[in-house]
Write a protein that holds these residues in place. Structure first.
Motif, PDB file in Angstrom:
ATOM      1  N   ARG A   1      -2.077   2.270  -9.436  1.00 17.89           N
ATOM      2  CA  ARG A   1      -3.007   2.097  -8.309  1.00 17.89           C
ATOM      3  C   ARG A   1      -3.935   3.284  -8.126  1.00 17.89           C
ATOM      4  N   ALA A   2      -3.511   4.524  -8.432  1.00 17.51           N
ATOM      5  CA  ALA A   2      -4.384   5.685  -8.242  1.00 17.51           C
ATOM      6  C   ALA A   2      -5.579   5.657  -9.189  1.00 17.51           C
TER       7      ALA A   2
ATOM      8  N   PRO B   1       7.703   9.664  -9.388  1.00 16.69           N
ATOM      9  CA  PRO B   1       6.946   8.418  -9.557  1.00 16.69           C
ATOM     10  C   PRO B   1       6.394   7.905  -8.240  1.00 16.69           C
ATOM     11  N   PRO B   2       5.234   7.285  -8.284  1.00 14.26           N
ATOM     12  CA  PRO B   2       4.620   6.783  -7.050  1.00 14.26           C
ATOM     13  C   PRO B   2       5.312   5.517  -6.561  1.00 14.26           C
ATOM     14  N   ARG B   3       5.136   5.234  -5.298  1.00  9.08           N
ATOM     15  CA  ARG B   3       5.612   3.963  -4.750  1.00  9.08           C
ATOM     16  C   ARG B   3       4.640   2.857  -5.146  1.00  9.08           C
TER      17      ARG B   3
ATOM     18  N   ARG C   1      -1.602  -3.307  -0.396  1.00 11.13           N
ATOM     19  CA  ARG C   1      -0.408  -3.952  -0.938  1.00 11.13           C
ATOM     20  C   ARG C   1       0.098  -3.214  -2.179  1.00 11.13           C
ATOM     21  N   CYS C   2      -0.830  -2.702  -2.979  1.00  6.30           N
ATOM     22  CA  CYS C   2      -0.456  -2.021  -4.220  1.00  6.30           C
ATOM     23  C   CYS C   2       0.309  -0.727  -3.941  1.00  6.30           C
ATOM     24  N   ALA C   3       0.118  -0.140  -2.770  1.00  2.00           N
ATOM     25  CA  ALA C   3       0.783   1.122  -2.438  1.00  2.00           C
ATOM     26  C   ALA C   3       2.239   0.926  -2.039  1.00  2.00           C
ATOM     27  N   HIS C   4       2.651  -0.309  -1.750  1.00  2.00           N
ATOM     28  CA  HIS C   4       4.001  -0.532  -1.232  1.00  2.00           C
ATOM     29  C   HIS C   4       4.824  -1.512  -2.068  1.00  2.00           C
TER      30      HIS C   4
ATOM     31  N   ALA D   1       1.287  -8.045 -14.743  1.00  2.00           N
ATOM     32  CA  ALA D   1       1.935  -7.412 -13.591  1.00  2.00           C
ATOM     33  C   ALA D   1       0.862  -6.754 -12.741  1.00  2.00           C
ATOM     34  N   CYS D   2       0.221  -7.556 -11.901  1.00  2.00           N
ATOM     35  CA  CYS D   2      -0.878  -7.048 -11.073  1.00  2.00           C
ATOM     36  C   CYS D   2      -1.031  -7.931  -9.847  1.00  2.00           C
ATOM     37  N   HIS D   3      -1.266  -7.300  -8.685  1.00  2.00           N
ATOM     38  CA  HIS D   3      -1.522  -8.058  -7.463  1.00  2.00           C
ATOM     39  C   HIS D   3      -2.923  -8.660  -7.436  1.00  2.00           C
TER      40      HIS D   3
END
Length: 291
Positions: free
Chosen positions: A258-259, A251-253, A267-270, A284-286
């Protein structure tokens, strides 16, 4: 591997909660946990404030039942419809033969099936008739909650309308509560009071059915809405950078979407987004749409 991430859902008595998402997002796994076919590794399931306890299978079955996607294969081919209908009445309610016969006749009248069908076998029925039998079997348990897992996806469009109308009538007559799982956004929107959108095992948006696709707040919800074919509208490629779900074994971080998201930032990557209220929806979204 996590098929379903921590999910918190409250469903009111008499409500229909629609659950939508792509194949592999965790819809059926969640449904099977709710009816005890799978055990959750963490968390709890409560009905009217009481934990769902499988220690007494009869008590469990009288509270919640499952209507399966494929109506034919969900019925035992070696048993008549009468034998299939008698099973929950024997095992859950310990009814004697005269009471079982009267109850089955009452249920068949409720779902508009002819009594002579009782001595036939499942392969002798159309998909719509078999799905009515599956619904009748769930009603025989006298459960107040039905998990409807793609209940009309295997049926012709004209038959779908008949089954959906039947479910609406039963809900009004018997005070039932539905969790309606489907890929068909139009069907879910038509039958649901609220809709939960699942992506990669998590709820990414939750809101009223009439608002969730008309004014989506999460980019994934908009992607689903734009991808659904509509009569009279030409097909168009939705705006997305990728088309595949992430690998559940790796699973992605950060945000799992995000991809594929055109609004993704560093921010979405971390940071994994948490559900929060935005414009009447839980999202559930930045970077929710419209903010």
């Amino acid at each position: 591997m996590r098929a379903v991430h921590p999910v918190t859902l409250d469903v009111a008595h008499g409500e229909t909660l629609g659950i939508v998402g792509e194949s592999g997002c965790g819809k059926s796994t969640l449904a099977r946990m709710l009816v005890g076919l799978l055990d959750p590794t963490t968390g709890s399931i409560e009905i009217e404030g009481a934990p769902l306890d499988k220690a007494d299978p009869a008590a469990f079955g009288r509270r919640i039942q499952y209507v399966f996607q494929d109506p034919i294969s969900s019925l035992n081919p070696r048993k008549t419809i009468r034998q299939i209908m008698e099973a929950p009445l024997k095992r859950l309610h310990r009814m004697d033969a005269p009471r079982r016969a009267a109850r089955i006749a009452e249920i068949f009248d409720t779902v508009a099936l002819r009594h002579e069908f009782l001595d036939r076998y499942p392969h002798e029925f159309s998909g719509g008739q078999a799905q009515r039998i599956g619904i009748a079997r769930a009603l025989a348990a006298e459960a107040r909650i039905l998990i409807l897992d793609e209940p009309v996806s295997a049926l012709d469009v004209s038959v779908q309308a008949q089954v959906l109308n039947l479910l609406a009538d039963l809900k009004a007559q018997l005070g039932l509560t539905y969790l309606f799982i489907s890929h068909d956004l139009a069907v879910v929107e038509a039958v649901s009071d609220r809709i939960a959108v699942l992506y990669f095992g998590s709820v990414v948006e939750l809101g009223r059915a009439e608002e969730i696709f008309r004014a989506p707040r999460h980019p994934y919800t908009r992607l689903l809405a734009d991808s659904a074919p509509v009569v009279g509208r030409p097909l168009s490629a939705p705006e997305a950078r990728e088309s595949e779900l992430p690998d559940p074994l790796n699973p992605p971080r950060g945000c799992a979407f995000r991809a594929r998201c055109p609004l993704a930032s560093d921010r979405c990557a971390h940071e994994v987004p948490k559900l929060r209220q935005v414009g009447g929806h839980a999202v559930a979204c930045h970077h929710p749409i419209g903010t």
